[in-house]
Scaffold this motif. Structure first.
Motif, PDB file in Angstrom:
ATOM      1  N   GLY A  88     -10.482   0.500   3.944  1.00 22.98           N
ATOM      2  CA  GLY A  88     -10.038   0.070   2.626  1.00 22.98           C
ATOM      3  C   GLY A  88     -10.696   0.889   1.531  1.00 22.98           C
ATOM      4  O   GLY A  88     -10.043   1.329   0.576  1.00 22.98           O
ATOM      5  N   GLU A  89     -11.996   1.126   1.716  1.00 27.06           N
ATOM      6  CA  GLU A  89     -12.737   1.881   0.711  1.00 27.06           C
ATOM      7  C   GLU A  89     -12.241   3.323   0.658  1.00 27.06           C
ATOM      8  O   GLU A  89     -12.059   3.893  -0.403  1.00 27.06           O
ATOM      9  CB  GLU A  89     -14.218   1.849   1.103  1.00 27.06           C
ATOM     10  CG  GLU A  89     -15.151   2.117  -0.061  1.00 27.06           C
ATOM     11  CD  GLU A  89     -16.588   1.898   0.375  1.00 27.06           C
ATOM     12  OE1 GLU A  89     -17.397   2.802   0.198  1.00 27.06           O
ATOM     13  OE2 GLU A  89     -16.865   0.811   0.943  1.00 27.06           O
ATOM     14  N   ARG A  90     -11.982   3.855   1.846  1.00 32.51           N
ATOM     15  CA  ARG A  90     -11.592   5.263   1.925  1.00 32.51           C
ATOM     16  C   ARG A  90     -10.223   5.511   1.299  1.00 32.51           C
ATOM     17  O   ARG A  90     -10.013   6.495   0.600  1.00 32.51           O
ATOM     18  CB  ARG A  90     -11.581   5.667   3.401  1.00 32.51           C
ATOM     19  CG  ARG A  90     -11.342   7.142   3.595  1.00 32.51           C
ATOM     20  CD  ARG A  90     -11.460   7.502   5.057  1.00 32.51           C
ATOM     21  NE  ARG A  90     -11.047   8.876   5.281  1.00 32.51           N
ATOM     22  CZ  ARG A  90     -10.722   9.362   6.454  1.00 32.51           C
ATOM     23  NH1 ARG A  90     -10.780   8.584   7.523  1.00 32.51           N
ATOM     24  NH2 ARG A  90     -10.354  10.602   6.589  1.00 32.51           N
ATOM     25  N   MET A  92     -12.217  -2.259   9.013  1.00 34.24           N
ATOM     26  CA  MET A  92     -11.204  -2.436   7.977  1.00 34.24           C
ATOM     27  C   MET A  92     -11.785  -2.177   6.577  1.00 34.24           C
ATOM     28  O   MET A  92     -11.121  -1.610   5.706  1.00 34.24           O
ATOM     29  CB  MET A  92     -10.657  -3.857   8.062  1.00 34.24           C
ATOM     30  CG  MET A  92      -9.319  -3.985   7.400  1.00 34.24           C
ATOM     31  SD  MET A  92      -8.642  -5.604   7.672  1.00 34.24           S
ATOM     32  CE  MET A  92      -7.366  -5.608   6.454  1.00 34.24           C
ATOM     33  N   GLU A  93     -13.038  -2.588   6.425  1.00 34.63           N
ATOM     34  CA  GLU A  93     -13.669  -2.432   5.111  1.00 34.63           C
ATOM     35  C   GLU A  93     -13.823  -0.943   4.766  1.00 34.63           C
ATOM     36  O   GLU A  93     -13.495  -0.512   3.655  1.00 34.63           O
ATOM     37  CB  GLU A  93     -15.040  -3.113   5.128  1.00 34.63           C
ATOM     38  CG  GLU A  93     -15.494  -3.530   3.738  1.00 34.63           C
ATOM     39  CD  GLU A  93     -16.668  -4.490   3.845  1.00 34.63           C
ATOM     40  OE1 GLU A  93     -17.624  -4.302   3.094  1.00 34.63           O
ATOM     41  OE2 GLU A  93     -16.626  -5.401   4.692  1.00 34.63           O
ATOM     42  N   ALA A  94     -14.272  -0.176   5.750  1.00 34.28           N
ATOM     43  CA  ALA A  94     -14.476   1.267   5.528  1.00 34.28           C
ATOM     44  C   ALA A  94     -13.144   1.948   5.227  1.00 34.28           C
ATOM     45  O   ALA A  94     -13.050   2.802   4.347  1.00 34.28           O
ATOM     46  CB  ALA A  94     -15.110   1.884   6.766  1.00 34.28           C
ATOM     47  N   SER A  98      -9.589  -4.401   1.474  1.00 35.65           N
ATOM     48  CA  SER A  98     -10.362  -4.350   2.734  1.00 35.65           C
ATOM     49  C   SER A  98     -10.241  -5.642   3.531  1.00 35.65           C
ATOM     50  O   SER A  98     -10.821  -5.769   4.596  1.00 35.65           O
ATOM     51  CB  SER A  98     -11.828  -4.061   2.433  1.00 35.65           C
ATOM     52  OG  SER A  98     -12.319  -5.054   1.567  1.00 35.65           O
ATOM     53  N   ASN A 141       0.827  -1.209   0.000  1.00 37.61           N
ATOM     54  CA  ASN A 141       0.000   0.000   0.000  1.00 37.61           C
ATOM     55  C   ASN A 141       0.856   1.252   0.000  1.00 37.61           C
ATOM     56  O   ASN A 141       0.579   2.210  -0.708  1.00 37.61           O
ATOM     57  CB  ASN A 141      -0.941   0.016   1.210  1.00 37.61           C
ATOM     58  CG  ASN A 141      -2.016  -1.040   1.089  1.00 37.61           C
ATOM     59  OD1 ASN A 141      -2.265  -1.546   0.004  1.00 37.61           O
ATOM     60  ND2 ASN A 141      -2.639  -1.382   2.193  1.00 37.61           N
ATOM     61  N   THR A 200     -10.626 -10.195   8.189  1.00 34.56           N
ATOM     62  CA  THR A 200     -11.005  -8.794   8.351  1.00 34.56           C
ATOM     63  C   THR A 200     -11.385  -8.513   9.791  1.00 34.56           C
ATOM     64  O   THR A 200     -11.699  -9.444  10.544  1.00 34.56           O
ATOM     65  CB  THR A 200     -12.157  -8.429   7.394  1.00 34.56           C
ATOM     66  OG1 THR A 200     -12.377  -7.035   7.464  1.00 34.56           O
ATOM     67  CG2 THR A 200     -13.438  -9.176   7.728  1.00 34.56           C
TER      68      THR A 200
END
Lengths: 409, 230
Positions: A357-359, A353-355, A364, A51, A349
C-alpha cells in the motif's frame, strides 16, 4: 392457531436438540463464511477498481466518438478546456482534467524506444490521478515550467536515464506534421502498473499541444470523484455534452473492459468454491433429514393410519427443513453482518499488504463490502440447497404404505 | 334397517415373499352389521390383522371387494382412503401407537384437529374423554411418561373421541394386565351400546372374546366359524 403439521414439525425438530443445533450451526458457519468471503471479495474488487481507476483512467471520460476503439490523433475534443470547465461547473466537481495522447519515438543518449506521451494539465491532473503521488525520483510536473517530462520507472531504466537527463521526442502531430522536441526529465514514477511504467511519459498539456499541433483540442476529459456519486456526475457531464454529438461519455467499464472481464472471471471461479461449500452443507442437511425421516417410519405409519395424507406428511418435512434453514439463514446473516461490519470499520490486512500500500499509494487495509449483494446470495443459496435436500426424504416418504410403515421398528 | 358397516366379498390377499406366494386371506366373505361388536380370533398367521388392515384401508386386497360405509374401498386411491380413515374409522393398535412428541391430550385432539374441529371444542372433548378413561390429571404427560395400560387408554380415547362409525382394534389388550383389560373392554362395550359404534377386534384374549356379540374364527386365511353370542 398452530396447525397440525406445524406443531408436529416443531416438536420433531426439538426431539434431538443436539442434532438440530449442530445442523443449524453448520448452516450458520457456512453462511458466515460465505458472507465474509463474498464481502471480502467484493471489497477487494472495489479496491482493485478504485485503485486502477485512480491511477490514471478516472471514473469516466469524455472522448470523441470512436477514439476509445481506434485512437487516431485527429479524433479530438474541440475547445476542450472550456468544456472541462463547463463539466466542473455542472457536476460541482474539481476532479476534471483535460488530456492529450500521442505516440512517439523517445531517445536518450544511448537508446531509442517507442512510448506513449500524455499531455496533462498540472493543475487538475493530481485530482484525477494518483500518478503525481507515485514519483520515486525527482518531482512531478509543477506547472511552472513548460518544457519538462516525467517518465515511468521501467522506461527510464530501459532508456538509462535519470532526472536531469534530456529526452528527444519524435512523433507525428495531429495534422500529420512532424512532432519533435527535446525535454528534460524531472521525475520518475513507479505506478505498479507494468504497462504504464514501461510505456508512458507525461508532459504539460500546453507543451503537448504545441509539439503535437493540437491547438485547443484534447483527446479526453478525465472525470474523477467517488464511484458512489458516479450516476449524478454522469448526469451533469451528459448535460454539458447535450449539443455535442461528436462527443461521448464513457464509463470505466467501457474504458477498461479487461478489468471488468478479469473481475467477472475471478468471481465465476470463486463461485465454484462457494458451490462446493454449499453442496457440503446441503448433503449434511440431507443426511439429517433422511435420518430424521427413516427413524420415524413407524410414526409416519401411525399418522397415515390416522388419516394424514402423504401430502400433509410431505408438508411436515418441508416445514421442518424450512424452520431449520430459515433459522440458520437468519442467524447466519446476523453474525455474518457483524463480522463483516467489524472488518469494515477496522479493516482487514494480511502480511505484506501494508508495504504494498505504501509503495503504490493505495490503501493498506482491505474493507469488505457490506451490502445486500454480499449479505444475501450466500445464505440464500444455502437455504435453497437445504430445501432441495429435503426433497429426497419426501420422495422416499411418498412411497410409504401404512402397513409397511407400521411394521418398521 | 341400516346398511351393513362392512361387507367383504371373496377377499383375497397374497403376499409375495421372494418367489413364495403366501395366501394371507382366501375368498373371505363377511358382512358386519352397523352397531356390531365383532371379534376376529384365530391362531397367529390366520389372517386376523390382515383382514383388519383391509377393512381399514391400510392395505389393498389382491382380489375381491370391500365396502365400508357404503363405499367400495378396494377401488379407492391412497388419498381417498386417508380421508375415509380420518372421518369414519378409529384405530386401536396392539402397540398403542401414540405420537411420541405429543402429550396425552394432544394425541387425543390430533384426529379432531385434522378434521378441523375448533380448538376450544376439541380441547373440551379431549379432557372429557381422558377423564372417562381414567386419565384425569395425566393429560399433559407424553407417552413415554405413561404406563402401557395408560397409553392404551389414550389410544382408545383417541379412537373414540370423534365418534367414528367403525373402530378397528388389533389385539387391544395384548399388553395390558387383566384388570386394565377388563376396564378397557367395558368402556368399548359401553360405547357400542350407547352410541352404536361398530367394533371389529382381532384378539387371542378369551376375555375380549367374552365381550363379543359375534365371534368369527379364522384359520389359514379363511373363515372357519362364525358364532353369534349374547
Amino acid at each position: 392457531m398452530t396447525n397440525t403439521t406445524t406443531l408436529l414439525a416443531w416438536r420433531n425438530i426439538w426431539r434431538h436438540p443436539r442434532r438440530t443445533l449442530l445442523t443449524i450451526a453448520a448452516m450458520v458457519f457456512a453462511d458466515v463464511l460465505l458472507i465474509f468471503m463474498l464481502g471480502l471479495q467484493l471489497g477487494q474488487y472495489r479496491m482493485m477498481i478504485d485503485n486502477s481507476l485512480a491511477i490514471f483512467t478516472g471514473q469516466m471520460q469524455v472522448q470523441a466518438d470512436g477514439y476509445n476503439d481506434e485512437p487516431y490523433m485527429y479524433r479530438t475534443i474541440p475547445a476542450a478546456d472550456a468544456l472541462a470547465e463547463d463539466i466542473r461547473a455542472r457536476t460541482q466537481l474539481e476532479a476534471v482534467a483535460t488530456r492529450g495522447y500521442g505516440f512517439a519515438l523517445v531517445s536518450s543518449e544511448t537508446r531509442t524506444l517507442g512510448a506513449q506521451i500524455s499531455g496533462v494539465d498540472p493543475q487538475f491532473e493530481p485530482r484525477v490521478s494518483t500518478l503525481p503521488g507515485l514519483i520515486k525520483q525527482g518531482r512531478y510536473l509543477d506547472g511552472k515550467a513548460d518544457n519538462e517530462i516525467v517518465i515511468g520507472s521501467t522506461l527510464a531504466r530501459n532508456l538509462r536515464i535519470e532526472p536531469g537527463d534530456e529526452l528527444t521526442i519524435l512523433g507525428s502531430g495531429r495534422d500529420g506534421s512532424m512532432a519533435a522536441t527535446v525535454t528534460p526529465v524531472v521525475g520518475i514514477y513507479e505506478s505498479g502498473n507494468r504497462d504504464m511504467d514501461r510505456m508512458m511519459l507525461s508532459m504539460p498539456l500546453d507543451t503537448f499541444r504545441d509539439v503535437f499541433s493540437m491547438g485547443d483540442t484534447a483527446h479526453s476529459i478525465v472525470i474523477g470523484g467517488e464511484r458512489e456519486r458516479a450516476d449524478r456526475i454522469a448526469t451533469g457531464a451528459q448535460a454539458a455534452l447535450a449539443d455535442k454529438d461528436s462527443l461521448v461519455l464513457l464509463d470505466w467499464e467501457t474504458l477498461m473492459p479487461g478489468l471488468k472481464q478479469a473481475i467477472q472471471a475471478d468471481f465465476t471461479s470463486a463461485w465454484f468454491m462457494y458451490a462446493v461449500l454449499i453442496i457440503l452443507v446441503a448433503f449434511g442437511m440431507l443426511n439429517t433429514m433422511l435420518m430424521s425421516v427413516l427413524e420415524r417410519t413407524h410414526e409416519f405409519g401411525i399418522l397415515l393410519a390416522l388419516g394424514v395424507g402423504h401430502g400433509k406428511l410431505g408438508r411436515m418435512i418441508v416445514t421442518e427443513s424450512a424452520v431449520l434453514a430459515t433459522t440458520g439463514m437468519l442467524i447466519g446473516i446476523l453474525i455474518g453482518a457483524v463480522v463483516v461490519g467489524y472488518y469494515l470499520v477496522n479493516g482487514f490486512t494480511y502480511p505484506g499488504m501494508e508495504a504494498m500500500g505504501e509503495r503504490f499509494n493505495i490503501p493498506s487495509v482491505l474493507r469488505p463490502e457490506v451490502s445486500l449483494r454480499s449479505l444475501l446470495p450466500g445464505p440464500l443459496a444455502v437455504f435453497l440447497a437445504t430445501m432441495l435436500a429435503s426433497l429426497y426424504p419426501i420422495l422416499h416418504m411418498r412411497k410409504l404404505r401404512p402397513t409397511e410403515a407400521l411394521q418398521a421398528v | 334397517m341400516n346398511n351393513p358397516a362392512v361387507i367383504c366379498h371373496k377377499v383375497d390377499k397374497t403376499f409375495q415373499q421372494g418367489e413364495l406366494a403366501v395366501h394371507a386371506l382366501s375368498g373371505v366373505d363377511l358382512e358386519i352389521a352397523s352397531g356390531g361388536f365383532v371379534c376376529l380370533s384365530g391362531p397367529s398367521g390366520s389372517g386376523k390383522t390382515t383382514l383388519l388392515n383391509m377393512i381399514g384401508g391400510l392395505d389393498r386386497p389382491s382380489g375381491g371387494e370391500i365396502t365400508v360405509a357404503d363405499l367400495r374401498i378396494d377401488r379407492m386411491r391412497m388419498s381417498e382412503l386417508a380421508e375415509l380413515r380420518l372421518h369414519h374409522i378409529g384405530f386401536v393398535f396392539q402397540a398403542y401407537n401414540l405420537i411420541p412428541v405429543l402429550n396425552a391430550r394432544e394425541n387425543v385432539e390430533f384426529v379432531m384437529q385434522l378434521q378441523g374441529v375448533a380448538a376450544a371444542k376439541r380441547h373440551a372433548l379431549a379432557m372429557d374423554i381422558l377423564e372417562e378413561v381414567g386419565l384425569k390429571g395425566m393429560e399433559e404427560r407424553r407417552p413415554g411418561e405413561l404406563s402401557g395400560g395408560q397409553q392404551q387408554r389414550v389410544a382408545v380415547a383417541r379412537a373414540i373421541v370423534s365418534k367414528p362409525a367403525l373402530i378397528l382394534a388389533d389385539e387391544p389388550t395384548a399388553n395390558l394386565d387383566s384388570a386394565t383389560a377388563e376396564k378397557l373392554m367395558q368402556q368399548m362395550r359401553d360405547l357400542n351400546t350407547h352410541i352404536g359404534t361398530t367394533f371389529v377386534i382381532s384378539t387371542h384374549d378369551k376375555l375380549v372374546m367374552s365381550y363379543a356379540k359375534r365371534l368369527i374364527k379364522l384359520h389359514d386365511g379363511k373363515i372357519v366359524d362364525d358364532i353369534a353370542q349374547q
